[in-house]
Design a protein around this motif. Structure first.
Motif, PDB file in Angstrom:
ATOM      1  N   ARG A 155       6.244  -5.565  14.700  1.00 47.39           N
ATOM      2  CA  ARG A 155       7.435  -4.838  15.409  1.00 47.39           C
ATOM      3  C   ARG A 155       7.553  -4.221  14.823  1.00 47.39           C
ATOM      4  N   VAL A 156       7.890  -2.546  14.626  1.00 48.07           N
ATOM      5  CA  VAL A 156       8.392  -1.781  13.690  1.00 48.07           C
ATOM      6  C   VAL A 156       9.127  -0.564  14.462  1.00 48.07           C
ATOM      7  N   GLN A 157      10.139   0.616  13.800  1.00 51.66           N
ATOM      8  CA  GLN A 157      10.328   1.783  14.486  1.00 51.66           C
ATOM      9  C   GLN A 157       9.256   2.271  14.177  1.00 51.66           C
ATOM     10  N   SER A 158       9.152   3.698  15.545  1.00 51.72           N
ATOM     11  CA  SER A 158       8.824   4.291  14.577  1.00 51.72           C
ATOM     12  C   SER A 158       8.659   4.983  13.494  1.00 51.72           C
ATOM     13  N   ARG A 159       9.646   5.238  13.805  1.00 46.78           N
ATOM     14  CA  ARG A 159       9.559   5.931  12.006  1.00 46.78           C
ATOM     15  C   ARG A 159       9.738   5.517  10.908  1.00 46.78           C
ATOM     16  N   GLN A 160       9.191   4.230  10.832  1.00 45.24           N
ATOM     17  CA  GLN A 160       9.078   3.345   9.612  1.00 45.24           C
ATOM     18  C   GLN A 160       7.313   3.881   9.461  1.00 45.24           C
ATOM     19  N   LEU A 161       6.569   4.576  10.295  1.00 44.55           N
ATOM     20  CA  LEU A 161       5.227   4.694  10.354  1.00 44.55           C
ATOM     21  C   LEU A 161       4.299   6.386   9.974  1.00 44.55           C
ATOM     22  N   LEU A 162       3.794   5.858   8.525  1.00 47.14           N
ATOM     23  CA  LEU A 162       3.031   6.875   7.847  1.00 47.14           C
ATOM     24  C   LEU A 162       1.378   6.991   8.021  1.00 47.14           C
ATOM     25  N   HIS A 163       1.040   8.166   7.983  1.00 42.65           N
ATOM     26  CA  HIS A 163      -0.283   7.279   8.120  1.00 42.65           C
ATOM     27  C   HIS A 163      -1.233   7.582   6.625  1.00 42.65           C
ATOM     28  N   ARG A 164      -2.249   6.482   6.939  1.00 44.33           N
ATOM     29  CA  ARG A 164      -2.388   5.837   6.236  1.00 44.33           C
ATOM     30  C   ARG A 164      -3.882   6.763   5.940  1.00 44.33           C
ATOM     31  N   PRO A 165      -3.814   7.238   3.781  1.00 44.22           N
ATOM     32  CA  PRO A 165      -4.469   7.684   3.282  1.00 44.22           C
ATOM     33  C   PRO A 165      -5.889   7.002   3.193  1.00 44.22           C
ATOM     34  N   THR A 166      -7.082   7.872   4.042  1.00 48.08           N
ATOM     35  CA  THR A 166      -7.915   7.434   5.056  1.00 48.08           C
ATOM     36  C   THR A 166      -9.042   7.066   3.867  1.00 48.08           C
ATOM     37  N   HIS A 167      -8.919   7.763   2.036  1.00 50.98           N
ATOM     38  CA  HIS A 167      -9.863   7.618   1.293  1.00 50.98           C
ATOM     39  C   HIS A 167      -9.421   6.050   0.650  1.00 50.98           C
ATOM     40  N   LEU A 168      -8.377   5.149   1.208  1.00 48.11           N
ATOM     41  CA  LEU A 168      -8.029   4.183   0.762  1.00 48.11           C
ATOM     42  C   LEU A 168      -8.739   2.968   1.121  1.00 48.11           C
ATOM     43  N   SER A 169      -8.401   1.777   1.065  1.00 46.37           N
ATOM     44  CA  SER A 169      -9.855   0.654   1.733  1.00 46.37           C
ATOM     45  C   SER A 169      -7.858  -0.217   2.340  1.00 46.37           C
ATOM     46  N   TRP A 170      -8.053  -0.687   3.168  1.00 40.29           N
ATOM     47  CA  TRP A 170      -7.004  -1.737   4.156  1.00 40.29           C
ATOM     48  C   TRP A 170      -5.871  -2.321   3.167  1.00 40.29           C
ATOM     49  N   GLU A 171      -6.359  -2.519   2.217  1.00 43.41           N
ATOM     50  CA  GLU A 171      -5.339  -3.784   0.452  1.00 43.41           C
ATOM     51  C   GLU A 171      -5.218  -2.625  -0.110  1.00 43.41           C
ATOM     52  N   GLU A 172      -5.539  -1.695  -0.358  1.00 46.82           N
ATOM     53  CA  GLU A 172      -4.732  -0.697  -1.720  1.00 46.82           C
ATOM     54  C   GLU A 172      -4.088   0.124  -0.564  1.00 46.82           C
ATOM     55  N   SER A 173      -4.505   0.818   0.834  1.00 45.38           N
ATOM     56  CA  SER A 173      -3.124   1.120   1.890  1.00 45.38           C
ATOM     57  C   SER A 173      -1.328   0.407   1.852  1.00 45.38           C
ATOM     58  N   ALA A 174      -2.207  -0.644   1.801  1.00 43.80           N
ATOM     59  CA  ALA A 174      -0.824  -1.849   1.682  1.00 43.80           C
ATOM     60  C   ALA A 174      -0.078  -2.044   0.949  1.00 43.80           C
ATOM     61  N   CYS A 175      -0.358  -2.068  -0.696  1.00 43.25           N
ATOM     62  CA  CYS A 175       0.330  -1.735  -0.960  1.00 43.25           C
ATOM     63  C   CYS A 175       0.930  -1.470  -2.523  1.00 43.25           C
ATOM     64  N   TYR A 176       1.815  -0.451  -1.569  1.00 44.42           N
ATOM     65  CA  TYR A 176       2.148   0.884  -2.548  1.00 44.42           C
ATOM     66  C   TYR A 176       3.361   0.994  -2.555  1.00 44.42           C
ATOM     67  N   THR A 177       3.780   1.023  -1.346  1.00 51.54           N
ATOM     68  CA  THR A 177       4.589   1.799  -0.079  1.00 51.54           C
ATOM     69  C   THR A 177       6.422   1.436  -1.001  1.00 51.54           C
ATOM     70  N   LEU A 178       6.143   0.157  -1.038  1.00 50.29           N
ATOM     71  CA  LEU A 178       8.111  -0.147  -1.255  1.00 50.29           C
ATOM     72  C   LEU A 178       8.539   0.325  -2.616  1.00 50.29           C
ATOM     73  N   THR A 179       6.979   0.432  -3.909  1.00 55.35           N
ATOM     74  CA  THR A 179       7.584   0.197  -4.983  1.00 55.35           C
ATOM     75  C   THR A 179       7.625   1.367  -5.733  1.00 55.35           C
ATOM     76  N   LEU A 180       6.400   2.165  -4.707  1.00 56.02           N
ATOM     77  CA  LEU A 180       6.579   3.892  -5.090  1.00 56.02           C
ATOM     78  C   LEU A 180       7.896   4.578  -4.253  1.00 56.02           C
ATOM     79  N   GLY A 181       8.053   4.567  -2.827  1.00 58.29           N
ATOM     80  CA  GLY A 181       9.517   5.042  -2.465  1.00 58.29           C
ATOM     81  C   GLY A 181      10.332   4.993  -3.168  1.00 58.29           C
ATOM     82  N   THR A 182      10.725   3.743  -3.242  1.00 62.27           N
ATOM     83  CA  THR A 182      11.226   3.665  -4.807  1.00 62.27           C
ATOM     84  C   THR A 182      11.555   4.396  -5.708  1.00 62.27           C
ATOM     85  N   ALA A 183      10.895   3.986  -6.344  1.00 56.66           N
ATOM     86  CA  ALA A 183      10.730   5.142  -7.875  1.00 56.66           C
ATOM     87  C   ALA A 183      10.460   5.867  -7.556  1.00 56.66           C
ATOM     88  N   TYR A 184      10.661   6.531  -6.184  1.00 51.95           N
ATOM     89  CA  TYR A 184      10.549   8.352  -6.045  1.00 51.95           C
ATOM     90  C   TYR A 184      11.937   8.146  -5.746  1.00 51.95           C
TER      91      TYR A 184
END
Ligand code: NDP
Length: 423
Positions: free
Chosen positions: A171-200
């Protein structure tokens, strides 16, 4: 077995977990049908310690959703340090934060929306999403015109909340959702958001210290999760990343992400807390070593050209060095203290040279949205290093804890049944 999404789209890669009996989950329900129970990797207070013993598979209740919530069927998850800290119970036990008796870790995931609260208008059942880990109540002044990361209600999902991604559903808050980049596999899509968002946020979120073309940024752990994302962001902004690594095998990897230079920290020994300044001989020997490290940076930036920003996270062992080598008026921005929290610095250099020491924590919705856009536009690669099975989730955390993992970000499969070829 129903493997159709209801809109004719095949869910053939949504087969049940395959890793032996214990992890056999059964039939995938029809899209939108929510089973009462699910499998999850659960941590309990009495099991705090090594992730391989702290995390155990249990049958848990499938979470219910409120009006603004979304239930996501988890296809793949990201493996990151939050799971390690939650397993260890350090620096604080998650049970002291959320007061529940079970903790499902996991702060990164990609999946399919399975059910929606009635106030969620922007998404629909069947949408493929990436989940970021910023939660807040949305109704205080920082969430409305301020920076939600300063909201007293701000929490990191899967660390400060008991209901993270290491389960069949979350269960997540709806504002936690982002569109999945369609060129990526499921595992690629799952791996980057925490580290990328933090670095950003570290690099763009603390004006006026925002990276600009031609500036120099020192990146600790440049082949790691945060580091690999930071090097790419710095390069994309037209600035120069100087990466630090601990073995030569990582040098080419960091250069391939766009870094201008790489330094092997094993060639230096100025690590640890700042020596006592009153012990003159010891202190001056230490400073000689730090200056040698500073000169190694100049090999990339040019003589006497100190770095504008240091992206810091190792903490205790590197912090005094970071605060010394950053330029006058520059910024040491830090989001962790992996090696320890007793950070030391020689205050004289910080005030006389008017340096900024800035704490930073994940990212607000706007920042993580922008970061995800860069992935969707293929400007940033998620740097998936290794994909684990559902059964290997604790082992993947142990590898990371021991700094034995491959460069980049790791993922594990949940409902997705097999790793897809990399693009
Ligand atoms: P990784 O393990 O992927 O990368 C960290 C890198 O740090 C390693 O690759 C290693 O590289 C380097 N490192 C390890 N030990 C030392 C040391 N003693 N001195 C210098 N460098 C060291 O982890 P992440 O990048 O995913 O996360 C790093 C930290 O950031 C963790 O503590 C994590 O909890 C925190 N974090 C905080 C966030 C926040 O929002 N506050 C969000 C994301 C992460 P090498 O050995 O090659 O030098």
């Amino acid at each position: 077995m129903n493997r159709n999404s209801g809109d004719g789209r095949s869910l053939s890669n949504c087969v049940p977990l395959t890793a032996k009996d214990l992890y056999e989950i059964g039939e995938i329900p029809p899209l939108g049908h929510v089973p009462k129970h699910m499998y999850a990797w659960v941590i309990r207070r009495e099991r705090h310690g090594d992730p391989e013993s702290a995390m155990q598979v249990e049958v848990a209740d499938t979470p219910g959703i409120g009006p603004s919530d979304v239930l996501v069927m988890i296809m793949a998850v990201g493996v990151n340090y939050n799971g390690i800290w939650a397993a260890l119970g350090q620096p604080v036990s998650p049970f002291d934060m959320h007061r529940q008796s079970q903790h499902i870790a996991g702060s990164d995931a990609a999946g399919i929306i399975w059910a929606l609260g009635d106030q969620v208008k922007k998404w629909k059942v069947g949408d493929e999403v990436v989940i970021h880990c910023h939660q807040d109540d949305g109704d205080d002044v920082e969430c409305n015109g301020g920076d939600p990361m300063f909201s007293p209600s701000q929490k990191i999902w899967g660390y400060e909340t008991p209901d993270g991604s290491f389960a069949q559903f979350a269960r997540v808050q709806s504002r936690q959702l982002l569109h999945r980049p369609t060129h990526l596999s499921w595992e690629e899509s799952a791996c980057y958001t925490l580290t990328l968002g933090t670095a950003y946020r570290m690099l763009f979120g603390h004006p006026p210290h925002v990276i600009r073309p031609g500036q120099n940024v020192l990146v600790w752990g440049a082949a790691g999760g945060l580091g690999s994302m930071a090097v790419q962001l710095i390069t994309e902004a037209g600035a120069n990343a100087i990466g630090v690594v601990s073995n030569e095998a990582k040098r080419d990897y960091v250069m391939s992400l766009g870094a201008k230079g790489v330094i092997n920290r094993k060639h230096f020994d100025c690590w640890g807390q700042l020596p006592d300044i009153d012990e003159t001989a010891k202190y001056s020997d230490y400073m000689k070593k730090v200056r040698r490290f500073g000169r190694a940076i100049w090999e990339t930036t040019g003589k006497s050209n100190d770095v504008d920003i240091v992206l810091e996270h190792p903490g205790e062992v590197t912090f005094p060095v970071s605060c010394f080598i950053v330029k006058r008026g520059g910024m040491v921005v830090f989001c962790a203290g992996t090696s320890g929290y007793n950070l030391t610095l020689d205050a004289r250099f910080v005030w006389m040279r008017q340096k900024r020491v800035q704490g930073s924590h994940f990212a607000n919705f706007h920042q993580v949205w922008e970061a995800n856009r860069l992935v969707s536009e293929r400007r940033i690669d998620p740097c998936l290093s290794e994909t684990f099975t559902w059964a290997e989730i604790p082992h993947a955390h142990r590898k990371m804890w021991r700094n034995q993992h491959l460069p980049g970000n790791m993922a594990a499969l949940v409902q997705a049944n097999s790793a897809q070829p990399m693009n």
